[in-house]
Design an enzyme around this catalytic site. Structure first.
Site, PDB file in Angstrom:
ATOM      1  N   HIS A   1       0.800  -1.215  -0.116  1.00 39.99           N
ATOM      2  CA  HIS A   1      -0.132   0.039  -0.049  1.00 39.99           C
ATOM      3  C   HIS A   1       0.555   1.317  -0.030  1.00 39.99           C
ATOM      4  O   HIS A   1       2.101   1.347   0.421  1.00 39.99           O
ATOM      5  CB  HIS A   1      -1.072   0.135   1.067  1.00 39.99           C
ATOM      6  CG  HIS A   1      -0.394   0.240   2.513  1.00 39.99           C
ATOM      7  ND1 HIS A   1      -0.183   1.287   3.341  1.00 39.99           N
ATOM      8  CD2 HIS A   1       0.176  -0.790   3.560  1.00 39.99           C
ATOM      9  CE1 HIS A   1       0.502   1.123   4.312  1.00 39.99           C
ATOM     10  NE2 HIS A   1       0.648  -0.199   4.560  1.00 39.99           N
TER      11      HIS A   1
ATOM     12  N   CYS B   1       2.430  -5.371   7.064  1.00 38.36           N
ATOM     13  CA  CYS B   1       1.867  -4.874   5.605  1.00 38.36           C
ATOM     14  C   CYS B   1       3.417  -4.359   4.867  1.00 38.36           C
ATOM     15  O   CYS B   1       4.195  -3.836   5.643  1.00 38.36           O
ATOM     16  CB  CYS B   1       0.759  -3.903   5.300  1.00 38.36           C
ATOM     17  SG  CYS B   1      -0.878  -4.863   5.716  1.00 38.36           S
TER      18      CYS B   1
END
Length: 535
Positions: free
Chosen positions: A455, A474
């Site tokens: 992301h 992440c």
């Protein structure tokens, strides 16, 4: 699912790089994913128009050359599955002689011990005799024999080089990336559609560039450091140029110099070289970190190199369109058409929330994403602020009734924030899209039960740090729009502020999250800190 859990037959005589402890052991039958490899090659921009035209031509006029006719007469078994559909057209023979790709194969076979394999398993002597007979006579029968012998040895070598070790575990999320048994036809078909078969063999294009670079660097490292005396250097000292004493003598002996003498220029140069090759600041001073690294001994580094070779063995070759994220160096690379298309810094999981080793298919992008705040962060970060008088709305958050696809929004006043802060009640909170959203403008999804994805991020300061293990698992991207353009072939834009706009990729792309504590560096091997303690 765990990587390669099924047992496979093991041909005799094969060894692997990792030993337990430091003994040769047998490997499983070669595994890799031919579907992704072949389809990736055919779809890539680097696949040669000439190769496609030739394949089309030979289908129209099968066995139109005398060599092709002899191949048709001699070929059998699984090799026939490759040669038949292409009209028995050769891949090793060019203009009535064996091409230079055969020399590249023999060179690779001769160095197969670097892969934990035995060169004799691929009959290099027989291949050289067959090539000599074919080139000496120009006889189509001899050329066909050499052609088939080369293809047989090549297919076996590729399969064995790709064979993963049970010592390294990769979690595979999708069947497209799960390792499978390759047949000779799959291996040869993947090679035949590359832009240059010779380059493909010479560079071992079926292997990851990380593997081949580390393979080369490992050989150089072994010559420099592997055979030095395993002498313990006294700890608790900081040895500098000009120093003398027993500690200096032990340091000199450990680095292959004569014990007599002080901390002279030769020793300082050796210390700098050792530091540079072992992930340390090359200042020429043997401080605590350098002494600790020296005292690990050659066997420690030999095993670290072998372990990382096996980790890189799980990655695809550059002809497969794919993304690699290395949590140890906190960096991302993306490949297609036989070459590196780009790289960027990333921020990955902290030691307490590690980015796992796994592979999956990136299937879609989400623009204007929400960020679902992990419950532990709601408990530790958000609930105390609310209890101190903060507002969810002003912080750009909203509370939700549950984790379903259509939850109800909750009023801040209806929530028992004391229970949330104490951990007695779990609450779903998400951050609304916007310039400050932790997901940034976009995220790229490869569905998994751990909530791991790539992301964007509005926080740029961490990209300036050399060590970037700070996230909750992440992968934060230094340049998400650039990666998005590579995925989609165009700049990703939105027509509105609508949250969670999903865009399917034109073609799903494999992503591999790995952990490489030893890799190829500027001057050889670059060892990195084992932040996650996995080595």
């Amino acid at each position: 699912m765990p990587a390669a859990s099924a047992a496979h037959a093991v041909p005799p005589g094969r060894t692997r790089l990792i030993t337990r402890p430091f003994r040769a052991r047998r490997i499983r039958r070669a595994l890799f994913c031919p579907q992704i490899l072949v389809l990736g090659l055919i779809a890539s921009a680097g696949a040669a128009p000439m190769a496609r035209a030739q394949d089309a031509a030979v289908k129209e006029a099968p066995a139109r050359s005398s060599v092709a006719a002899e191949i048709r007469a001699q070929v059998g078994g699984k090799l026939r599955d490759f040669y038949g559909p292409r009209g028995f057209w050769p891949v090793w023979v060019e203009k009535d002689a064996v091409g230079p790709q055969a020399d590249a194969l023999l060179k690779l076979i001769d160095s197969a011990e670097a892969d934990g394999l035995k060169p004799g398993n691929y009959d290099p002597k027989g291949l050289r005799r067959a090539i000599e007979d074919a080139d000496g006579s120009g006889d189509p029968k001899a050329l066909a024999r050499a052609e088939l012998a080369l293809s047989k040895s090549f297919a076996k070598l590729v399969a064995d080089m790709r064979a993963p070790s049970r010592a390294v575990k990769m979690r595979y999320l999708d069947p497209e990336v799960e390792p499978r048994d390759p047949g000779p036809a799959d291996i040869l078909r993947a090679a035949a559609v590359t832009s240059s078969f010779e380059d493909y063999v010479e560079k071992a294009g079926w292997m990851s560039p990380f593997y081949m670079q580390l393979r080369k660097a490992r050989a150089g490292y072994g010559k420099t450091w592997a055979n030095l005396p395993d002498v313990a250097v006294p700890t608790g000292l900081k040895l500098k140029p000009g120093a003398k004493g027993p500690g200096v003598g032990a340091l000199r002996e450990r680095l292959g110099l004569s014990p007599g003498g002080g901390y002279d220029k030769a020793l300082a140069a050796k210390v700098k070289a050792f530091q540079g090759d072992h992930g340390l600041t090359p200042d020429g001073i043997a401080g605590p970190q350098t002494v600790t690294a020296l005292n690990r001994g050659p066997k420690y580094y030999a095993r670290a190199l072998a372990l990382n070779m096996e980790r890189t063995r799980l990655l695809p070759g550059p002809w497969v369109r794919h993304v690699v994220v290395d949590a140890a160096s906190a960096r991302l690379w993306y490949y297609s058409g036989g070459k590196l298309d780009g790289t960027m810094k990333v921020v990955v999981g902290a030691k307490e929330s590690q980015t796992p080793m796994m592979a999956g298919m990136i299937r879609y992008a989400t623009l204007n994403p929400y960020w679902n705040v992990p419950p532990d962060l709601v408990e530790r970060k958000i609930a105390p602020k609310i209890l101190d008088g903060a507002s969810l709305q002003k912080m750009n958050y909203e509370a939700l009734s549950d984790w379903s696809a259509n939850p109800q929004k909750l009023n801040q006043s209806s929530i028992d924030w004391q229970a949330v802060a104490s951990g007695r009640q779990e609450l779903r909170v998400r951050e609304l899209p916007g310039r400050s959203n932790s997901m940034g403008r976009m995220k790229f999804m490869f569905p998994n039960d751990l909530g791991i994805y790539l992301h964007d991020t509005p926080s740029r300061d961490l990209f300036g740090k050399p060590a970037r293990q700070f996230s909750n698992g992440c992968v934060r991207l230094e340049d998400a729009p650039r990666l998005g353009k590579w995925f989609f072939g165009k700049t990703l834009t939105t027509d509105s502020d609508t949250p969670e706009q999903h865009r399917p990729l034109p073609q799903p792309v494999p992503v591999y999250l790995t952990y490489l504590t030893a890799a190829s560096g500027k001057d050889g091997v670059a060892f990195r800190p084992d932040v996650y303690g996995r080595d």
